[in-house]
Design a protein around this motif. Structure first.
Motif, mmCIF file in Angstrom:
data_model
loop_
_atom_site.group_PDB
_atom_site.id
_atom_site.type_symbol
_atom_site.label_atom_id
_atom_site.label_comp_id
_atom_site.label_asym_id
_atom_site.label_seq_id
_atom_site.Cartn_x
_atom_site.Cartn_y
_atom_site.Cartn_z
ATOM 1 N N GLU A 190 27.784 3.147 -47.542
ATOM 2 C CA GLU A 190 26.967 4.300 -47.160
ATOM 3 C C GLU A 190 26.641 5.164 -48.375
ATOM 4 O O GLU A 190 25.528 5.685 -48.496
ATOM 5 C CB GLU A 190 27.707 5.129 -46.105
ATOM 6 C CG GLU A 190 26.826 6.100 -45.355
ATOM 7 C CD GLU A 190 25.776 5.405 -44.505
ATOM 8 O OE1 GLU A 190 24.673 5.967 -44.369
ATOM 9 O OE2 GLU A 190 26.065 4.312 -43.997
ATOM 10 N N PHE A 191 27.606 5.309 -49.276
ATOM 11 C CA PHE A 191 27.346 6.092 -50.484
ATOM 12 C C PHE A 191 26.219 5.466 -51.296
ATOM 13 O O PHE A 191 25.280 6.141 -51.718
ATOM 14 C CB PHE A 191 28.618 6.179 -51.332
ATOM 15 C CG PHE A 191 28.446 6.971 -52.596
ATOM 16 C CD1 PHE A 191 28.628 8.339 -52.605
ATOM 17 C CD2 PHE A 191 28.091 6.338 -53.783
ATOM 18 C CE1 PHE A 191 28.462 9.072 -53.773
ATOM 19 C CE2 PHE A 191 27.920 7.058 -54.954
ATOM 20 C CZ PHE A 191 28.108 8.437 -54.946
ATOM 21 N N VAL A 192 26.316 4.155 -51.515
ATOM 22 C CA VAL A 192 25.282 3.471 -52.291
ATOM 23 C C VAL A 192 23.938 3.534 -51.578
ATOM 24 O O VAL A 192 22.890 3.755 -52.209
ATOM 25 C CB VAL A 192 25.705 2.009 -52.548
ATOM 26 C CG1 VAL A 192 24.555 1.224 -53.174
ATOM 27 C CG2 VAL A 192 26.932 1.954 -53.443
ATOM 28 N N SER A 193 23.949 3.365 -50.253
ATOM 29 C CA SER A 193 22.702 3.372 -49.491
ATOM 30 C C SER A 193 21.987 4.713 -49.578
ATOM 31 O O SER A 193 20.794 4.789 -49.878
ATOM 32 C CB SER A 193 22.987 3.022 -48.030
ATOM 33 O OG SER A 193 21.840 3.167 -47.233
ATOM 34 N N GLU A 272 16.857 16.666 -47.212
ATOM 35 C CA GLU A 272 17.485 17.204 -46.008
ATOM 36 C C GLU A 272 17.555 16.148 -44.923
ATOM 37 O O GLU A 272 18.526 16.051 -44.178
ATOM 38 C CB GLU A 272 16.681 18.410 -45.527
ATOM 39 C CG GLU A 272 17.252 19.083 -44.296
ATOM 40 C CD GLU A 272 16.397 20.252 -43.865
ATOM 41 O OE1 GLU A 272 15.692 20.126 -42.848
ATOM 42 O OE2 GLU A 272 16.412 21.278 -44.541
ATOM 43 N N VAL A 273 16.517 15.322 -44.800
ATOM 44 C CA VAL A 273 16.494 14.278 -43.783
ATOM 45 C C VAL A 273 17.471 13.172 -44.123
ATOM 46 O O VAL A 273 18.197 12.658 -43.273
ATOM 47 C CB VAL A 273 15.064 13.718 -43.640
ATOM 48 C CG1 VAL A 273 15.054 12.509 -42.725
ATOM 49 C CG2 VAL A 273 14.141 14.793 -43.085
ATOM 50 N N VAL A 274 17.505 12.772 -45.401
ATOM 51 C CA VAL A 274 18.382 11.665 -45.798
ATOM 52 C C VAL A 274 19.833 12.076 -45.731
ATOM 53 O O VAL A 274 20.700 11.309 -45.316
ATOM 54 C CB VAL A 274 18.009 11.196 -47.223
ATOM 55 C CG1 VAL A 274 18.987 10.148 -47.705
ATOM 56 C CG2 VAL A 274 16.594 10.650 -47.232
ATOM 57 N N GLY A 275 20.132 13.310 -46.134
ATOM 58 C CA GLY A 275 21.503 13.776 -46.107
ATOM 59 C C GLY A 275 22.199 13.590 -47.437
ATOM 60 O O GLY A 275 21.653 13.057 -48.405
ATOM 61 N N SER A 276 23.422 14.036 -47.518
ATOM 62 C CA SER A 276 24.223 13.951 -48.739
ATOM 63 C C SER A 276 24.874 12.585 -48.843
ATOM 64 O O SER A 276 25.431 12.076 -47.867
ATOM 65 C CB SER A 276 25.291 15.049 -48.708
ATOM 66 O OG SER A 276 26.312 14.779 -49.636
ATOM 67 N N ASP A 277 24.815 12.002 -50.043
ATOM 68 C CA ASP A 277 25.442 10.687 -50.222
ATOM 69 C C ASP A 277 26.957 10.766 -50.060
ATOM 70 O O ASP A 277 27.565 9.930 -49.390
ATOM 71 C CB ASP A 277 25.057 10.099 -51.587
ATOM 72 C CG ASP A 277 25.163 11.111 -52.711
ATOM 73 O OD1 ASP A 277 25.812 12.159 -52.519
ATOM 74 O OD2 ASP A 277 24.592 10.863 -53.786
ATOM 75 N N LEU A 278 27.575 11.786 -50.673
ATOM 76 C CA LEU A 278 29.030 11.928 -50.552
ATOM 77 C C LEU A 278 29.427 12.269 -49.123
ATOM 78 O O LEU A 278 30.406 11.725 -48.581
ATOM 79 C CB LEU A 278 29.526 13.012 -51.510
ATOM 80 C CG LEU A 278 31.039 13.211 -51.558
ATOM 81 C CD1 LEU A 278 31.740 11.917 -51.980
ATOM 82 C CD2 LEU A 278 31.407 14.345 -52.507
ATOM 83 N N GLY A 279 28.652 13.162 -48.479
ATOM 84 C CA GLY A 279 28.951 13.505 -47.089
ATOM 85 C C GLY A 279 28.838 12.307 -46.176
ATOM 86 O O GLY A 279 29.658 12.104 -45.277
ATOM 87 N N ALA A 280 27.809 11.491 -46.397
ATOM 88 C CA ALA A 280 27.636 10.292 -45.577
ATOM 89 C C ALA A 280 28.774 9.310 -45.799
ATOM 90 O O ALA A 280 29.267 8.683 -44.858
ATOM 91 C CB ALA A 280 26.300 9.625 -45.900
#
Length: 365
Positions: A190-193, A272-280
């Motif tokens: 998920e982080f990489v994505s 904002e739509v994609v979101g945070s990589d670390l949070g995801a």
């Protein structure tokens, strides 16, 4: 002159029900507005005022406040309870579903304006809910996918291994190993994505690379127009926009950023739509682990055999239906249908691995 006809009692009961429902819905919107500010607060208060106009219509038909009123229907009462305590996106999603089921379409005593209001209310609430969905989308997607992947994959794993006749300790070890391996894989993936998606969006957004040289452009052979045309603007409009930008830059003898003149800051909205990589990644790891631990719980508490399998199925079934219903609520779809779909997918995967485990166990025997 004859006295006005008294409406039938069944009509009065129906009008009284509409009255209390409109009052309850108005309170829901006011409670939600109390937790918002700015434009969203104003929109919610306007919806409450509209429900007040509908309430006045039923009061007029009833000839004033009745001595006794029924309770609001169960769905509206649940909305009111959630709005007072949470004020969250879930309440707006439920309100969206409620507005879509307006009884006024077939109610002869409702005015055409009321019918139209209810249709518009559905779109307004859907728009408000969509704002919340966009804010949740990246991390929430990772959380839901992570939890469901954990539930389904680890249930399938322990069911398959358990069907071979392996010792309970081995089933438990396999479940814990599957939990850790899957959670780490989901978090990293998920982080990489998300990071890759953010970088891709950054690469496709306008930049200020040529802003400093705008005053040097030729007004007649204006290549800035090509920039606007690549963004989908018609040729004539692109040329007019480019001439205005260059004229302004030349008059001021400085650059006027063209990269934001067309659509505003894209980066903020898209990220904002994609979101945070670390949070995801963190959400995916934690929710996969929280989902994957559920099928293993019976073995953790020392159970084995059929008892452990049945309890694991019940626990996972409850969890699958809960996540499915949650997704249904947030997406504005029917919660029960989404819940049953999640249950069927999860149990279908577990059944396949269980049958494979039985075949493998027979062959070993």
């Amino acid at each position: 002159m004859s006295a006005p006809a008294v409406p039938p009692s069944r009509d009065r009961r129906r009008w009284a029900q509409y009255l209390v429902n409109e009052r309850a819905e108005a309170r829901v919107y006011r409670d939600l507005a109390a937790r918002r500010e700015g434009e969203e607060r104003e929109i919610l208060l306007a919806l409450a005022d509209a429900e007040g106009r509908h309430e006045a219509h039923w009061l007029e038909l009833l000839g004033g406040e009745p001595d006794r009123l029924p309770r609001a229907d169960s769905g509206t009462r649940m909305l009111a309870w959630m709005a007072r305590r949470f004020g969250s996106i879930f309440v707006l999603a439920l309100a969206q579903n409620a507005e879509a089921r307006s009884p006024y379409d077939t109610e002869p005593s409702a005015t055409p304006a009321m019918v139209a209001d209810e249709r518009i209310h559905h779109e307004v609430v859907r728009g408000l809910a969509a704002r919340g969905r966009r804010r949740l989308s990246g991390t929430f997607r990772a959380a839901v996918f992570g939890a469901n992947d954990g539930l389904v994959s680890n249930l399938a794993l322990v069911m398959g291994i358990g069907a071979t006749g392996a010792a309970p300790q081995f089933v438990l070890f396999s479940g814990i190993a599957g939990l850790l391996a899957g959670a780490l894989s989901m978090g990293a993936g998920e982080f990489v994505s998300v990071r890759s998606q953010r970088e891709l969006l950054d690469a496709t957004e306008p930049s200020d690379y040529a802003d400093a040289l705008l005053p040097d452009l030729d007004l007649d052979a204006n290549e800035l127009a090509l920039v606007y045309r690549t963004r989908g603007m018609p040729a004539d409009e692109a040329l007019k926009r480019a001439r205005r930008v260059v004229e302004t830059a030349q008059a001021a003898d400085r650059s006027v950023p063209y990269s934001r003149t067309e659509t505003g800051p894209i980066s903020t909205r898209s990220h904002e739509v994609v979101g945070s990589d670390l949070g995801a990644a963190v959400s995916s790891f934690l929710f996969f682990a929280s989902g994957a631990i559920i099928p293993v719980l019976p073995w953790i508490f020392g159970l084995s055999g059929v008892t452990a399998v049945v309890i694991a199925l019940v626990l996972v079934g409850i969890a699958l239906m809960s996540t499915g219903a949650m997704v249904g609520l947030l997406s504005g779809g029917p919660p029960l249908r989404r819940a049953l779909r999640q249950l069927a997918i999860g149990f279908g995967a577990a059944a396949i691995t269980y049958l494979l485990g039985l075949l493998f166990g027979v062959s070993l025997g």
